[in-house]
Each structure stands twice: as structure tokens, then as C-alpha cells.
Motif scaffolding. Structure first.
Motif, PDB file in Angstrom:
ATOM      1  N   PRO A 273      33.887  11.130  70.112  1.00  0.00           N
ATOM      2  CA  PRO A 273      32.407  11.714  69.973  1.00  0.00           C
ATOM      3  C   PRO A 273      32.539  13.052  69.550  1.00  0.00           C
ATOM      4  O   PRO A 273      33.382  13.840  69.762  1.00  0.00           O
ATOM      5  N   VAL A 274      31.666  13.350  68.433  1.00  0.00           N
ATOM      6  CA  VAL A 274      31.587  14.764  67.702  1.00  0.00           C
ATOM      7  C   VAL A 274      30.279  15.020  67.993  1.00  0.00           C
ATOM      8  O   VAL A 274      29.392  14.501  67.463  1.00  0.00           O
ATOM      9  N   VAL A 275      29.958  15.847  69.035  1.00  0.00           N
ATOM     10  CA  VAL A 275      28.548  16.288  69.464  1.00  0.00           C
ATOM     11  C   VAL A 275      28.261  17.763  69.212  1.00  0.00           C
ATOM     12  O   VAL A 275      28.967  18.580  69.107  1.00  0.00           O
ATOM     13  N   TRP A 276      26.901  18.021  69.164  1.00  0.00           N
ATOM     14  CA  TRP A 276      26.481  19.360  68.956  1.00  0.00           C
ATOM     15  C   TRP A 276      26.413  19.752  70.502  1.00  0.00           C
ATOM     16  O   TRP A 276      26.228  19.283  71.505  1.00  0.00           O
ATOM     17  N   GLY A 277      26.748  21.282  70.471  1.00  0.00           N
ATOM     18  CA  GLY A 277      26.787  21.798  71.931  1.00  0.00           C
ATOM     19  C   GLY A 277      25.556  22.037  73.050  1.00  0.00           C
ATOM     20  O   GLY A 277      25.459  22.956  73.354  1.00  0.00           O
ATOM     21  N   ASN A 278      24.833  20.903  72.827  1.00  0.00           N
ATOM     22  CA  ASN A 278      23.655  20.848  73.646  1.00  0.00           C
ATOM     23  C   ASN A 278      24.154  20.621  75.180  1.00  0.00           C
ATOM     24  O   ASN A 278      25.286  19.990  75.403  1.00  0.00           O
ATOM     25  N   ALA A 279      23.420  21.224  76.170  1.00  0.00           N
ATOM     26  CA  ALA A 279      23.645  21.063  77.528  1.00  0.00           C
ATOM     27  C   ALA A 279      24.293  19.524  78.128  1.00  0.00           C
ATOM     28  O   ALA A 279      25.132  19.318  78.769  1.00  0.00           O
TER      29      ALA A 279
END
Length: 434
Positions: A273-279
Motif C-alpha cells: 500500500p501507498v497511502v496518504w497520511g490520513n489518520a
């Protein structure tokens, strides 16, 4: 022990969560009898039928008298909470009798839509689907006051035994996404970021979408639109994920998600996974250990370049993601958390809950209570969305077309400290907005 679940429907992540948990209970043996009361007829009956096959009763859009009887017969009523208009309508109608109340929330509550604080205070036990919800700003007092009545029950579960497809040395990274293809959830600059990647990549997007809508327009406007493909509904997501190297999960800041079922499924299949840094995503992915967490377009572009050039590192992340998904996201563990919550709730007597006082009298009050500061990104999406889905203003209007409180209305201004809900009077819709 008889548990009555009240849910708008059993689609998507909520339906899969309950289907998986009830299957785990059936295999392991349980003394819990579950019934499900659905406020809408299922569009996709897959999960509802799996739940029924696990020995659970389903009651679809029953009349108010039947709802009251089912709730009275249950030892515990469990509300599957997200800001669906029909849930507000049912609760505020005061149809429900005295009951023991457990709430399992399926939104994070960190931004709009909020989880109503007074609803949390009124429950005998509350379960979040992610530990990130413990930081919801409007719930801090309620959490501190009753720590023993608050818990976390994961709702995202992966696949077992997915066989990875072979990757050709030097081949472009195979990237993909499965989920909601709408900027209500996706990062608004997703296609800018994909366009700016210099490494050769191919990106498949699986999910239903509007061919004339903003997502399709954004993809078509890319300098390299050929690198993105719309694949339609994923009938077999495990097979799709087995052939992907990267799961591109760049969601909008302030999105409503929490359990992130698609993300957990991708990790269980060894898709990095490459994810945006949301909580919510950062609570699932450990940066540099089980995937990558990025917080800017530049960081995303650099990450893709790095992983393209380091197949051994990609393989290590893939293996670690699979192990972590199995270790932390077990349906048996969630079933045990739910059972523990029921034991806690059973120590309380049944009582009536002042839902109308807690939530408000009409659809405008219900919608406004989910916003806080409506100029926040999440709130603006809920107000501006033209799609009658996911708790948007359009969704409330579609469910309550005759409610005068919504006629021609939009939030007009921002007041100090946020938008103050207006709890105007108005008639409740017959059959909860049907």
C-alpha cells in the motif's frame, strides 16, 4: 443472547464485516443470536445472503410496529452508525422502546461527518472501527468520562491464501485501486500526482463511476491519460490484488472512512500500500515496514521512483504487509471484542433513550449536527456533493424530499467556533423518509 442490529443496509465494508464475523462465530461456536433490521432493501444482496446463511434473521424495511417489537424482544440493540439519513429518521421518530444500546461506528468522526457526542454518551457501550477515532475532537469529554464503555473493534478483514502473480524483472509497476471512485473519498489531486510520476507505471481503477463525472474528467485531462484504466466493478478482488504490485490509496484529507476494508484486503494479498497520511490509513500502515505513508505529491512521486528501482525492497514490504494484515485484522478477534461489549452492556437495565432530543427534530438539524465547521474540507464535500450517497446534503434530500427544513437550504455562514445547528421544528417523515 439476542442481538438486534439496526443498519441502513448491508453493503460495502459494513456488510462484509458482519458476514465475516458471523462466519467466524458459526465456525467457532457461539451463544449469540443475531438479527438484522435493514432500513433499505439491499441493492447487492451478496453480504446479506451470507449473513442469512450463517443463521441470522434479516428484516428488511419492516413497519414501525414490527421494529418496536423486534427491539423489545432483543437483549441488546446494536446501531451500525454512520450518518445515513434513515438512521436519524428512525431514531428521532422515537419508535424504539426501552433498550440496552451498543453502537458500532463505521466512520472515523475525526472530521465531518461527526459522530454525535450525545449519542455516544447515551449508549451503554461504543465501539470504534479504528483507534484513530479515539482522537475525535468532539468526543474527548465523553471518552474520558466512561473509558470502560469505549472500545475498538476492527471491521476490515483480508483474504486467506492469496497466491501472488509472478512479476517480470524490470517490468513497470502494476498499480491499482479498488473502492469508491468519487472525489468525496479520493484525493482531489490524485490524477495530477499520477501524471507527474516519471517511472513507467500502469494504474487500474476498479469501482463504479460516472463516465461523465469529475473523476472521469480528471483522468481524461492528464498529459498521459493512457496510464490510467477504468476497469469497472471488481467481481473477484482477491484475484485483482494478486496481480498488483502497489495499491494506490490516496484518499482525500478529512474523508469519512475508518476501517478501510479495501486497504486491509490489499495488504493481505501482498499488494504494497501507498497511502496518504490520513489518520485512519496511518493507523493501519506502518511507513517503511508494511507500506508507505506519504503526505505530499512530491513524496508520492519519489516513493514510486524508489520502489520501481528496488524490487527486493518491494518484495520485503509485500511479505510484511501480508503478515500484519493477518496478525491485526482477525474476524475472531473482532467477534470477541463484540462479545465483551455485550457482557458490559448486559449489566445495565433497559431504558428509553431521548434520541429526538439528542439528534434534533428534522432533517436539517440532523444534517447540520454532522458538520461542525462546514467550511472544513469534509463538510464542504458533504454540502456540495450532487450524488445522493454517503450522508451528503443531496442524500438527505433524496431520503426526505418533503421535509420543509431542507427546502432551498444551504449553510449560509460560518459562525465563531463553527456552524451552530439550527434545531427547527418540523414533521418527521412517514416511515423514516421512505
Amino acid at each position: 443472547m439476542r442481538i438486534l442490529h439496526i443498519a441502513p443496509h448491508l453493503g460495502g465494508g459494513v456488510g462484509k464485516a458482519h458476514a465475516t464475523v458471523t462466519e467466524a462465530e458459526r465456525q467457532g461456536g457461539t451463544s449469540i443470536r443475531r438479527s438484522y433490521l435493514l432500513l433499505e432493501a439491499p441493492r447487492d444482496k451478496t453480504y446479506a445472503e451470507r449473513i442469512r446463511a450463517n443463521g441470522c434473521e434479516l428484516h428488511v424495511t419492516p413497519d414501525p410496529v414490527t421494529i418496536a417489537r423486534l427491539a423489545a424482544e432483543a437483549d441488546i440493540v446494536q446501531i451500525e452508525w454512520w450518518n445515513h439519513p434513515r438512521l436519524y429518521g428512525l431514531l428521532a421518530s422515537e419508535t424504539l422502546p426501552a433498550l440496552r444500546l451498543v453502537i458500532w461506528t463505521h466512520i472515523s468522526g475525526l472530521a465531518a461527518p461527526l459522530i454525535p457526542r450525545r449519542l455516544v454518551e447515551a449508549a451503554d457501550h461504543v465501539l470504534f472501527t479504528s483507534p484513530c477515532s479515539l482522537d475525535a475532537p468532539n468526543l474527548q469529554a465523553a471518552i474520558r468520562a466512561r473509558p470502560g464503555a469505549i472500545g475498538v473493534a476492527n471491521s476490515g478483514f483480508g483474504f486467506d491464501g492469496v497466491v501472488r502473480g509472478e512479476r517480470s524483472p524490470g517490468a513497470p509497476l502494476r498499480c491499482g485501486y479498488i473502492g469508491t471512485l468519487d472525489f468525496v473519498k479520493l484525493h482531489p489531486r490524485l490524477f495530477d500526482f499520477l501524471d507527474a510520476v516519471e517511472s513507467p507505471i500502469s494504474v487500474g481503477l476498479w469501482g463504479q463511476y460516472d463516465p461523465q463525472g469529475p473523476v472521469a474528467v480528471g483522468a481524461a485531462a492528464m498529459r498521459r491519460p493512457g496510464r490510467v484504466r477504468f476497469e469497472g466493478y471488481a467481481d473477484d478482488p482477491a484475484r485483482v490484488l494478486s496481480d498488483l504490485d502497489l495499491f494506490i490509496y490516496l484518499l482525500a484529507p478529512g474523508h469519512y472512512g475508518t476501517g478501510e476494508n479495501a486497504l486491509v484486503e490489499a495488504m493481505s494479498a501482498g499488494c504494497v500500500p501507498v497511502v496518504w497520511g490520513n489518520a485512519a490509513e496511518a493507523a493501519i500502515v506502518s511507513d517503511g515496514e508494511t507500506g508507505r505513508v506519504v503526505r505530499s505529491g512530491e513524496e508520492f512521486i519519489a516513493t514510486i521512483a524508489e520502489l520501481s528501482a528496488a524490487p527486493a525492497r518491494l518484495a520485503r514490504l509485500s511479505a510484511a504487509a501480508r503478515i500484519e494484515a493477518t496478525r491485526r485484522h482477525s474476524p475472531a478477534a473482532t467477534a470477541q471484542v463484540l462479545a465483551d461489549a455485550y457482557r458490559t452492556a448486559m449489566s445495565s437495565a433497559k431504558q428509553r433513550r431521548p434520541f429526538r432530543e439528542i439528534l434534533g427534530l428534522d432533517a436539517r438539524a440532523w444534517f447540520e449536527s454532522s458538520l461542525a465547521d462546514w467550511m472544513s474540507e469534509g463538510a464542504v464535500r458533504l454540502v456540495a456533493s450532487l450524488a445522493a450517497a454517503k450522508g451528503s446534503l443531496a442524500h438527505f434530500r433524496a431520503c426526505f424530499p418533503s421535509d420543509p427544513s431542507l427546502a432551498g437550504w444551504r449553510p449560509a455562514s460560518v459562525q465563531a467556533g463553527g456552524c451552530s445547528p439550527v434545531r427547527s421544528s418540523g414533521s418527521l417523515m412517514t416511515r423514516f423518509g421512505a
